[in-house]
Motif scaffolding. Structure first.
Motif, PDB file in Angstrom:
ATOM      1  N   TYR A  42      34.724  32.828  33.275  1.00  0.00           N
ATOM      2  CA  TYR A  42      35.826  33.594  32.716  1.00  0.00           C
ATOM      3  C   TYR A  42      37.165  32.919  33.009  1.00  0.00           C
ATOM      4  O   TYR A  42      37.338  32.316  34.068  1.00  0.00           O
ATOM      5  CB  TYR A  42      35.836  35.007  33.299  1.00  0.00           C
ATOM      6  CG  TYR A  42      34.578  35.775  32.962  1.00  0.00           C
ATOM      7  CD1 TYR A  42      34.323  36.169  31.664  1.00  0.00           C
ATOM      8  CD2 TYR A  42      33.645  36.090  33.949  1.00  0.00           C
ATOM      9  CE1 TYR A  42      33.172  36.856  31.354  1.00  0.00           C
ATOM     10  CE2 TYR A  42      32.491  36.778  33.646  1.00  0.00           C
ATOM     11  CZ  TYR A  42      32.253  37.160  32.347  1.00  0.00           C
ATOM     12  OH  TYR A  42      31.114  37.832  32.027  1.00  0.00           O
ATOM     13  N   TRP A  47      41.621  33.441  32.340  1.00  0.00           N
ATOM     14  CA  TRP A  47      42.730  34.262  31.852  1.00  0.00           C
ATOM     15  C   TRP A  47      43.512  33.390  30.860  1.00  0.00           C
ATOM     16  O   TRP A  47      43.885  32.276  31.198  1.00  0.00           O
ATOM     17  CB  TRP A  47      43.653  34.685  32.997  1.00  0.00           C
ATOM     18  CG  TRP A  47      43.086  35.791  33.839  1.00  0.00           C
ATOM     19  CD1 TRP A  47      42.296  35.652  34.936  1.00  0.00           C
ATOM     20  CD2 TRP A  47      43.280  37.194  33.659  1.00  0.00           C
ATOM     21  NE1 TRP A  47      41.973  36.870  35.456  1.00  0.00           N
ATOM     22  CE2 TRP A  47      42.569  37.845  34.685  1.00  0.00           C
ATOM     23  CE3 TRP A  47      43.956  37.972  32.718  1.00  0.00           C
ATOM     24  CZ2 TRP A  47      42.535  39.228  34.807  1.00  0.00           C
ATOM     25  CZ3 TRP A  47      43.918  39.349  32.852  1.00  0.00           C
ATOM     26  CH2 TRP A  47      43.205  39.968  33.879  1.00  0.00           C
ATOM     27  N   LYS A  97      41.575  38.437  29.854  1.00  0.00           N
ATOM     28  CA  LYS A  97      40.470  37.800  30.582  1.00  0.00           C
ATOM     29  C   LYS A  97      39.300  37.716  29.613  1.00  0.00           C
ATOM     30  O   LYS A  97      38.823  38.741  29.120  1.00  0.00           O
ATOM     31  CB  LYS A  97      40.101  38.644  31.797  1.00  0.00           C
ATOM     32  CG  LYS A  97      39.046  38.026  32.690  1.00  0.00           C
ATOM     33  CD  LYS A  97      38.687  38.986  33.807  1.00  0.00           C
ATOM     34  CE  LYS A  97      37.556  38.426  34.640  1.00  0.00           C
ATOM     35  NZ  LYS A  97      37.140  39.393  35.666  1.00  0.00           N
ATOM     36  N   SER A 117      39.217  32.030  36.743  1.00  0.00           N
ATOM     37  CA  SER A 117      38.856  33.216  37.499  1.00  0.00           C
ATOM     38  C   SER A 117      37.480  33.197  38.143  1.00  0.00           C
ATOM     39  O   SER A 117      37.045  34.176  38.668  1.00  0.00           O
ATOM     40  CB  SER A 117      38.966  34.448  36.612  1.00  0.00           C
ATOM     41  OG  SER A 117      37.991  34.375  35.601  1.00  0.00           O
TER      42      SER A 117
END
Lengths: 385, 85
Positions: free
Chosen positions: A4, A6, A41, A65
């Motif tokens: 993941y 952002w 996200k 992340s």
């Protein structure tokens, strides 16, 4: 493993952007608004799709992340990480080897014996350091193998250097004994106290002695007949007199600090100092602060504090006190810890425009005894045996 | 007998939930199993579900989460209307 990230998307119409993101099936797991940017996200694969479909928007990665993306950071900075890793490995390796073995003894024979013993246990320059317990065992074995010459042995590490402290066994036959000696006065003075360990007392407390007068004799007499010899020994404290003459200049220079301070660095290698930056101050004092040290190599932070020299005229009292202080310091240079100044008096004080002349009389309590070894051959003593 | 118990349907429904859920709590609207987002702006939200359309009126709508199945909207919810097709 899902990765993941952002993502920041600059936009003028927030709702229009959300609608578009929904139309291209982007999974938004979390979102926030920062000024005119939408921070979302999303999955890394969705990021690629956003880049592909939302061409008119300014899209950038806001932060990573999860671990996989942190690995990406490492990948981008691999030179720095590998360098750091190598530096740590080299440091750990260097920290685990012995560069030099320092055997603290002047006796060549003992040094060679210890060296041979250490080589036997594979301890030599550029070998790996041993554990504390192994060192203890080795020390015991070396002492046991060389009981005749080694009294005590200690092995410790100081950085990359192995230090071997050794106390040799003293052969009692080799101890030099003075069988016959006198204790004489090494200065003129008046005896204040005596601690006699051995010998015949020839002078008493309150007696005045001159230099080389015998205070304690090594001759043992009985009814004026010489019965034997000893090494006269003891501590004799006497009153000793000094006269100190001084010329004190009335003009004195003193340092006035200007509050200007510069930071510098110096490198110290084997007592040689090398300044890193050029000093820009005229007159300055330095204060060093150690920031790194490895054996004979040091890096110091240097505070250079600027001062200017000013002159001032001492008052008569200040010059007088300065003279007394200097005279005391001069006498104390020749004194030991158990000796002290008993009394002082200014005999003469004379001042003109530029200087003050002082004659100071000082009385000190000092050890005035000195052992003088005598030879049997040069003595008239005849051996009764 | 076996056909009447709807084993297959029940297990499928348990493993793959196709039912719509609409939850409103505090200032949040949570919709599960939606088909598509038809409209969103500051005061109005239109969401299409399998068999109905939901129109939510309110204020300060912002998106919190939006996946294939789930939608989580924050805002002041004043009115919710359901239209069955």
């Amino acid at each position: 493993m899902n990765s993941y990230i952002w993502v920041s998307i600059k936009n003028d119409n927030y709702y229009k952007l959300i609608y578009k993101l929904n139309n291209i099936d982007i999974n938004i797991l979390d979102s926030k608004i920062l000024d005119n940017k939408l921070i979302i996200k999303i999955n890394y694969s969705d990021y690629k799709r956003i880049k592909k479909y939302l061409i008119s928007y300014k899209i950038s990665i806001y932060s990573y992340s999860n671990i996989k993306n942190k690995i990406n950071i490492i990948k981008h900075n691999y030179v720095y990480f590998i360098g750091s890793l190598l530096a740590i490995i080299i440091l750990l390796f260097l920290n685990s080897i012995i560069v030099k073995i320092d055997i603290k003894t002047n006796n060549k024979e003992v040094k060679e014996v210890i060296n041979e013993e250490l080589i036997k246990y594979n301890i030599k320059p550029l070998s790996l350091k041993k554990k504390h317990k192994t060192i203890e065992l080795i020390v015991n074995k070396i002492i046991n193998n060389n009981e005749e010459i080694i009294e005590w042995l200690e092995i410790k590490y100081d950085g990359l250097i192995m230090i071997v402290n050794v106390i040799e066994k003293v052969n009692e036959d080799e101890i030099i004994k003075h069988d016959y000696c006198n204790l004489v006065a090494k200065k003129d003075g008046k005896i204040l106290s005596m601690n006699v360990y051995d010998g015949t007392i020839l002078k008493n407390i309150n007696d005045y002695v001159k230099k080389d007068d015998v205070i304690l004799s090594g001759d043992i007499l009985l009814n004026d007949e010489l019965k034997g010899n000893v090494c006269a020994n003891g501590k004799v404290y006497g009153e000793v007199w000094y006269k100190v003459s001084l010329n004190i200049p009335l003009k004195e220079e003193y340092k006035e600090y200007t509050n200007k301070e510069r930071i510098n660095f110096n490198i110290k290698i084997n007592d040689n100092k090398y300044k890193l930056l050029r000093s820009r101050l005229n007159k300055f004092t330095i204060e060093e602060e150690n920031i790194y040290k490895l054996n004979d190599f040091e890096i110091n932070l240097v505070h250079e504090k600027e001062y200017k020299l000013n002159e001032r005229i001492l008052t008569e009292e200040e010059a007088y006190n300065k003279g007394i202080r200097l005279a005391n310091e001069k006498i104390k240079l020749t004194m030991n810890e158990d000796e002290e100044i008993l009394f002082q008096k200014v005999l003469k004080k004379q001042a003109n425009n530029s200087t003050m002349y002082l004659d100071i009389f000082i009385v000190a309590k000092m050890n005035i005894g000195k052992v003088v070894v005598l030879n049997y051959e040069s003595n008239s003593f005849e051996d009764n045996n | 007998m076996m056909k009447n118990l709807h084993f297959r349907d029940n297990i499928e429904n348990f493993l793959y939930d196709k039912d719509n859920t609409i939850t409103i709590y505090d200032n949040y609207l949570h919709i599960f199993n939606y088909l598509r987002l038809e409209k969103i702006n500051n005061t109005e939200l239109i969401v299409i579900l399998n068999d109905k359309k939901i129109i939510i009126n309110g204020d300060k709508f912002t998106l919190n989460k939006m996946t294939k199945n789930e939608l989580l909207i924050k805002g002041i919810i004043k009115k919710a209307e359901f239209f069955y097709e």
